[in-house]
Design a protein around this motif. Structure first.
Motif, short mmCIF file in Angstrom:
data_model
loop_
_atom_site.label_atom_id
_atom_site.label_comp_id
_atom_site.label_asym_id
_atom_site.label_seq_id
_atom_site.Cartn_x
_atom_site.Cartn_y
_atom_site.Cartn_z
N LEU A 84 28.90 91.41 61.22
CA LEU A 84 28.70 90.67 59.99
C LEU A 84 28.93 89.20 60.26
O LEU A 84 29.73 88.83 61.13
CB LEU A 84 29.69 91.13 58.92
CG LEU A 84 29.49 92.53 58.32
CD1 LEU A 84 30.69 92.89 57.44
CD2 LEU A 84 28.21 92.58 57.50
N ALA A 85 28.24 88.35 59.51
CA ALA A 85 28.39 86.90 59.67
C ALA A 85 29.32 86.35 58.60
O ALA A 85 29.40 86.87 57.49
CB ALA A 85 27.03 86.22 59.57
N ASN A 86 30.03 85.27 58.99
CA ASN A 86 30.89 84.59 58.04
C ASN A 86 30.90 83.11 58.37
O ASN A 86 31.05 82.72 59.53
CB ASN A 86 32.32 85.15 58.11
CG ASN A 86 33.26 84.46 57.15
OD1 ASN A 86 33.78 83.39 57.44
ND2 ASN A 86 33.45 85.05 55.97
N GLY A 87 30.76 82.26 57.35
CA GLY A 87 30.67 80.83 57.58
C GLY A 87 31.87 80.04 57.14
O GLY A 87 31.79 78.83 56.94
N ASP A 112 40.39 76.26 55.73
CA ASP A 112 40.47 76.66 54.32
C ASP A 112 41.11 78.05 54.25
O ASP A 112 40.45 79.06 54.51
CB ASP A 112 39.06 76.67 53.72
CG ASP A 112 39.03 77.04 52.24
OD1 ASP A 112 40.02 77.61 51.73
OD2 ASP A 112 38.00 76.77 51.60
N PHE A 113 42.39 78.11 53.89
CA PHE A 113 43.11 79.38 53.94
C PHE A 113 42.52 80.41 52.98
O PHE A 113 42.42 81.60 53.32
CB PHE A 113 44.60 79.17 53.64
CG PHE A 113 45.42 80.42 53.77
CD1 PHE A 113 45.31 81.26 54.86
CD2 PHE A 113 46.35 80.76 52.77
CE1 PHE A 113 46.07 82.42 54.99
CE2 PHE A 113 47.12 81.91 52.89
CZ PHE A 113 46.98 82.74 54.00
N ALA A 114 42.10 79.99 51.80
CA ALA A 114 41.50 80.93 50.85
C ALA A 114 40.22 81.53 51.42
O ALA A 114 39.97 82.74 51.28
CB ALA A 114 41.23 80.24 49.52
N ALA A 115 39.43 80.70 52.09
CA ALA A 115 38.18 81.18 52.70
C ALA A 115 38.49 82.13 53.86
O ALA A 115 37.76 83.12 54.09
CB ALA A 115 37.34 80.01 53.19
N VAL A 116 39.55 81.84 54.60
CA VAL A 116 39.95 82.72 55.71
C VAL A 116 40.43 84.07 55.18
O VAL A 116 40.10 85.12 55.73
CB VAL A 116 41.06 82.04 56.56
CG1 VAL A 116 41.70 83.03 57.52
CG2 VAL A 116 40.47 80.86 57.34
N GLN A 117 41.19 84.05 54.10
CA GLN A 117 41.62 85.31 53.48
C GLN A 117 40.42 86.13 53.03
O GLN A 117 40.39 87.36 53.20
CB GLN A 117 42.55 85.02 52.30
CG GLN A 117 43.91 84.50 52.70
CD GLN A 117 44.78 84.18 51.50
OE1 GLN A 117 44.41 83.37 50.64
NE2 GLN A 117 45.94 84.80 51.41
N ALA A 118 39.43 85.46 52.46
CA ALA A 118 38.21 86.15 52.03
C ALA A 118 37.45 86.71 53.23
O ALA A 118 36.86 87.79 53.15
CB ALA A 118 37.33 85.19 51.23
N MET A 119 37.47 85.98 54.35
CA MET A 119 36.82 86.44 55.58
C MET A 119 37.47 87.74 56.08
O MET A 119 36.77 88.71 56.43
CB MET A 119 36.93 85.36 56.66
CG MET A 119 36.48 85.80 58.04
SD MET A 119 36.81 84.52 59.29
CE MET A 119 38.59 84.69 59.52
N VAL A 120 38.79 87.77 56.09
CA VAL A 120 39.49 88.98 56.53
C VAL A 120 39.20 90.13 55.57
O VAL A 120 38.96 91.27 55.98
CB VAL A 120 41.01 88.71 56.64
CG1 VAL A 120 41.78 90.01 56.89
CG2 VAL A 120 41.29 87.70 57.76
N GLN A 121 39.17 89.83 54.27
CA GLN A 121 38.86 90.87 53.28
C GLN A 121 37.45 91.40 53.48
O GLN A 121 37.19 92.59 53.26
CB GLN A 121 39.04 90.31 51.86
CG GLN A 121 39.03 91.40 50.79
CD GLN A 121 40.13 92.43 50.98
OE1 GLN A 121 41.30 92.07 51.16
NE2 GLN A 121 39.77 93.71 50.95
#
Length: 302
Positions: free
Chosen positions: A68-71, A76-85
Motif C-alpha cells: 500500500l502507498a502512503n504519502g 506530522d505525528f497525526a499523519a504518521v499515526q494514520a499511516m500506522v492505522q
C-alpha cells in the motif's frame, strides 16, 4: 537459514526511491506486506507527491506482492499515526518499521541557516521518533517488533558540511539505545543501520566509478538481518559495496584522580591514559559509566 518475512507486515519510510525503495522491494520479495511511505519531495524536503510511493507499490504488486502507498510526512505525528492505522486496518498488525526517510540541507556550519538545521533534525530524528511512537503500542500488544533506524557514518564519525545531518543521525542511535532497553521485555528489537549507498542524496559527492560500486541493493542484506525475527538488538551495522562492519560506542577503563585542587592539571597531563582504548568496554546501559567510575574510586579507597 533463509530470512523469511512471510506473514509479516512492514512499514518503510522514504521508500519512494533510492535505498528505501530497495528495502521495500526486498521485504516484499521475501513475503512481507509492505506499506510504502514517501512524501515524494525533493532531496531538500521541498514539494511532495504520492506518485513515488505508488510507483513502488505498483512494482511490488506486479511481482505478486502485497503493498500500500502512503504519502505522509514523518514530521506530522497525526499523519504518521494514520499511516500506522492504515497498515493495521489492512493487515491487522505491524511487525517491522524501517525508519529511512530523510533530507539533506548541506552547508558548512558557519554558513548554515538554523532553520535548515532544525528541519533536518525534525525529519530525521523527530520523524523516526514519531514512527516509533505510533507503532510502539501495537508492537507491545503483540509482544513482537523489529525497528531499524537509519544512522550514518556522518553521525558516527562526522563529515564536512553536514552538522545538521550528523547531529540528527547520531541522535537516532541514542534513541535506539533506550528503545532497545525498554522494548526488550516486549520482544521489540531495535537496531541501527549506517549505509553507504549511491542515491540521489549522494549524487555529486563521489566520483562515478566509486558510486558504481555503491549500489543501494548492496546495503539491503544488512537491513534484512536487522529486521528479521532472528535480529539482534542494540546493534549498529554499517554496510556498503557488499561489505559489512559493526560500530560501537565504547568506554575506556579510565583512571581515578579524586577531587583535589590540582585535578584539572593532573587530568590534562594524563589525558592520553584516560583515552587509552586497551580494555575498553561496550556499556549495556548508561549506569555502567557511573558504575565504572565508582569502581575506580572504591579501588583507590581500599
Amino acid at each position: 537459514m533463509e530470512l523469511d518475512f512471510k506473514g509479516r507486515v512492514a512499514i518503510v519510510t522514504g521508500a519512494g526511491g533510492g535505498l528505501g525503495r530497495q528495502h521495500a522491494l526486498a521485504l516484499a520479495a521475501r513475503g512481507a506486506s509492505v506499506l510504502v511511505n514517501d512524501l515524494g519531495g525533493a532531496v531538500d524536503g521541498s514539494g511532495g507527491s504520492a506518485g513515488a510511493a505508488q510507483a513502488v507499490v505498483d512494482e511490488i504488486r506486479a511481482a505478486g506482492g502485497q503493498a500500500l502507498a502512503n504519502g505522509a510526512s514523518v514530521t506530522d505525528f497525526a499523519a504518521v499515526q494514520a499511516m500506522v492505522q492504515q497498515a493495521i486496518d489492512a493487515w491487522g498488525r505491524v511487525d517491522v518499521l524501517v525508519n529511512n526517510a530523510g533530507i539533506l540541507r548541506d552547508k558548512s556550519f558557519a554558513k548554515m541557516d538554523m532553520a535548515d538545521f532544525q528541519l533536518v533534525v525534525q525529519v530525521h530524528l523527530m520523524g523516526a521518533a514519531h514512527c516509533c511512537k505510533a507503532v510502539w503500542p501495537h508492537m507491545q500488544a503483540q509482544k513482537y517488533g523489529r525497528i531499524v533506524m537509519t544512522t550514518s557514518s556522518t553521525g558516527l564519525y562526522g563529515n564536512f558540511g553536514q552538522a545538521n545531518y550528523g547531529a540528527a543521525k547520531l541522535a537516532q542511535v541514542g534513541l535506539m539505545q533506550t528503545l532497545a532497553i525498554e522494548g526488550a521485555k516486549y520482544g521489540i528489537h531495535v537496531n541501527a543501520l549506517a549505509p553507504t549507498a549511491a542515491t540521489r542524496m549522494t549524487a555529486g559527492l563521489m566520483p562515478d566509478e566509486v558510486l558504481a560500486r555503491l549500489a543501494p541493493e548492496a546495503v539491503v542484506p544488512a537491513m534484512l538481518a536487522l529486521a528479521h525475527e532472528s535480529a539482534p538488538t542494540r546493534t549498529i551495522l554499517c554496510a556498503g559495496a557488499g561489505s559489512f562492519e559493526a560500530a560501537h560506542i565504547t568506554l575506556t577503563r579510565g583512571i581515578h584522580l579524586g577531587q583535589g585542587p590540582d585535578v584539572p592539571e593532573q587530568l590534562a597531563a594524563r589525558l592520553a591514559e584516560v583515552c587509552d582504548r586497551a580494555g575498553e568496554q561496550v556499556p549495556q546501559n548508561g549506569s555502567d559509566q557511573g558504575a565504572n567510575e565508582l569502581r575506580l574510586a572504591m579501588a583507590v579507597a581500599a
